[in-house]
Scaffold this motif. Structure first.
Motif, PDB file in Angstrom:
ATOM      1  N   GLN A  43     -74.912  72.909 -28.870  1.00 27.91           N
ATOM      2  CA  GLN A  43     -74.115  73.648 -29.840  1.00 27.91           C
ATOM      3  C   GLN A  43     -72.649  73.222 -29.714  1.00 27.91           C
ATOM      4  N   GLU A  44     -71.749  73.846 -30.448  1.00 32.41           N
ATOM      5  CA  GLU A  44     -70.361  73.392 -30.437  1.00 32.41           C
ATOM      6  C   GLU A  44     -69.505  74.230 -29.498  1.00 32.41           C
ATOM      7  N   ALA A  45     -68.385  73.628 -29.093  1.00 28.01           N
ATOM      8  CA  ALA A  45     -67.421  74.320 -28.232  1.00 28.01           C
ATOM      9  C   ALA A  45     -66.022  73.866 -28.623  1.00 28.01           C
ATOM     10  N   ILE A  46     -65.049  74.765 -28.483  1.00 23.69           N
ATOM     11  CA  ILE A  46     -63.655  74.450 -28.799  1.00 23.69           C
ATOM     12  C   ILE A  46     -62.828  74.615 -27.535  1.00 23.69           C
ATOM     13  N   LEU A  47     -62.170  73.545 -27.142  1.00 24.03           N
ATOM     14  CA  LEU A  47     -61.271  73.569 -26.004  1.00 24.03           C
ATOM     15  C   LEU A  47     -59.858  73.734 -26.552  1.00 24.03           C
ATOM     16  N   ALA A  48     -59.288  74.907 -26.383  1.00 25.70           N
ATOM     17  CA  ALA A  48     -57.981  75.218 -26.962  1.00 25.70           C
ATOM     18  C   ALA A  48     -56.873  74.909 -25.981  1.00 25.70           C
ATOM     19  N   PHE A  91     -53.839  71.026 -31.574  1.00 29.99           N
ATOM     20  CA  PHE A  91     -53.869  70.571 -30.191  1.00 29.99           C
ATOM     21  C   PHE A  91     -55.242  70.757 -29.537  1.00 29.99           C
ATOM     22  N   SER A  92     -56.163  71.402 -30.220  1.00 33.99           N
ATOM     23  CA  SER A  92     -57.459  71.741 -29.642  1.00 33.99           C
ATOM     24  C   SER A  92     -58.517  70.691 -29.990  1.00 33.99           C
ATOM     25  N   ILE A  93     -59.575  70.638 -29.137  1.00 31.54           N
ATOM     26  CA  ILE A  93     -60.703  69.724 -29.353  1.00 31.54           C
ATOM     27  C   ILE A  93     -61.930  70.535 -29.727  1.00 31.54           C
ATOM     28  N   ARG A  94     -62.563  70.152 -30.810  1.00 31.72           N
ATOM     29  CA  ARG A  94     -63.829  70.776 -31.219  1.00 31.72           C
ATOM     30  C   ARG A  94     -64.961  69.791 -30.952  1.00 31.72           C
ATOM     31  N   ILE A  95     -65.792  70.123 -29.957  1.00 36.93           N
ATOM     32  CA  ILE A  95     -66.952  69.292 -29.618  1.00 36.93           C
ATOM     33  C   ILE A  95     -68.135  69.810 -30.417  1.00 36.93           C
ATOM     34  N   LYS A  96     -68.696  68.961 -31.267  1.00 35.96           N
ATOM     35  CA  LYS A  96     -69.751  69.405 -32.180  1.00 35.96           C
ATOM     36  C   LYS A  96     -71.109  69.523 -31.497  1.00 35.96           C
ATOM     37  N   ASN A  97     -71.351  68.704 -30.504  1.00 41.16           N
ATOM     38  CA  ASN A  97     -72.674  68.659 -29.869  1.00 41.16           C
ATOM     39  C   ASN A  97     -72.479  68.577 -28.353  1.00 41.16           C
ATOM     40  N   VAL A  98     -72.375  69.730 -27.719  1.00 38.55           N
ATOM     41  CA  VAL A  98     -72.086  69.779 -26.288  1.00 38.55           C
ATOM     42  C   VAL A  98     -73.320  69.368 -25.491  1.00 38.55           C
TER      43      VAL A  98
END
Length: 297
Positions: A43-48, A91-98
């Motif tokens: 699933q996705e995750a956002i590193l803020a 500035f954040s990274i959105r990983i679509k497929n962790v």
């Protein structure tokens, strides 16, 4: 000389201020409170990155920390395998497929020029990836004898957090405390939901059946295929019969040896071997004599 001393004094003062916690003095900023982001695998995750608003002159870098530091975002470009499955949102990274390999500690670094020099701010994010269990490995003996100690094992090596285990007999869930169950079942087993073991202290014929194990955590669950365990009584009569047969065979062999000795079969064979060896010796002596005589002539 005076200028170099002044620079040295300012440098010492800068590190002293940072150590005391005055983060923004002289353009430096210590890391903020660490964030923890939890995501389910695939699933996705956002590193803020919690820093001031982005400006034209701001420079952003993301790094993954560990035994070796690797760039995730550098020179305005996502690096490595993040190129095709992540995107930048400010500035954040959105990983679509962790994936489980993404788990770890990340640090964002934002630098921008200021009136007092280069201003550097950092933020640290820890990514935890939750993984569903795989089909557990189940060890079930195919047969057992009544009254013996039997242990069934179940294990999964992929689930995060670590799963708990439940055993089933003939499709019916076994209780962790067997004394709370039916009177028609064996109450001498011990189930460890943490390690996945199911131990019968004194297994009985009532325990015959098909056993399967389920591994479950907060993400999901999987169950191994059922395996049958057959419990039988110890066949005392069969063991006695086998002992009698072996004793009878030994007795017959002993009687045969005694009979052969009485008939002199062993002595005849010995005398035959003795006479045969003496005749061979005589023949060899005659041949040697003839050979010596021909040599003299």
């Amino acid at each position: 000389m005076a200028r170099s001393r002044r620079r040295l004094l300012l440098l010492l003062l800068r590190y002293l201020v940072v150590a005391l916690g005055y983060h923004k003095a002289y353009g430096l900023s210590a890391p903020k409170n660490q964030q923890v982001v939890t995501a389910i695998e695939y699933q996705e995750a956002i590193l803020a990155c919690k820093t001031p608003k982005k400006t034209v002159s701001s420079r952003l870098e993301w790094k993954k920390l560990g035994e070796s530091v690797s760039f995730v975002y550098y020179q305005q470009t996502l690096q490595g395998n993040f190129k095709n499955r992540a995107e930048m949102i400010d500035f954040s990274i959105r990983i679509k497929n962790v994936t489980r390999s993404d788990a770890g500690k990340y640090r964002c670094e934002v630098s921008a020029p200021s009136e007092k020099g280069q201003n550097l701010e950092e933020d640290t994010v820890t990514l935890e990836v939750l993984v569903a269990p795989a089909v557990p490995s189940c060890e079930v003996p195919s047969s057992a004898l009544t009254g013996t100690v039997v242990e069934l094992r179940c294990q999964d090596k992929e689930g995060n957090p670590a799963p708990e285990y439940t055993w089933f007999k003939d499709g019916i869930r076994l209780l962790e405390n067997p004394r709370l169950g039916s009177q028609s079942t064996n109450s001498s087993y011990t189930m460890n939901t943490k390690t996945g073991t199911l131990q019968f202290n004194t297994v009985s014929k009532l325990d015959t059946g098909e056993y399967s194990c389920e591994a479950r955590n907060s993400v999901g669950y999987r169950r191994c295929p059922g395996k049958r365990m057959q419990v039988d009584d110890l066949n005392i009569s069969g063991i006695i019969a086998a002992v009698v047969v072996v004793a009878l065979v030994i007795s017959i062999c002993g009687l045969g040896v005694c009979y052969a000795q009485r008939k002199g079969y062993f002595s005849k064979e010995a005398s035959f071997q003795k006479s045969n060896s003496s005749s061979k010796a005589t023949t060899m002596s005659e041949n040697d004599f003839k050979h010596t005589k021909s040599f003299i002539i």
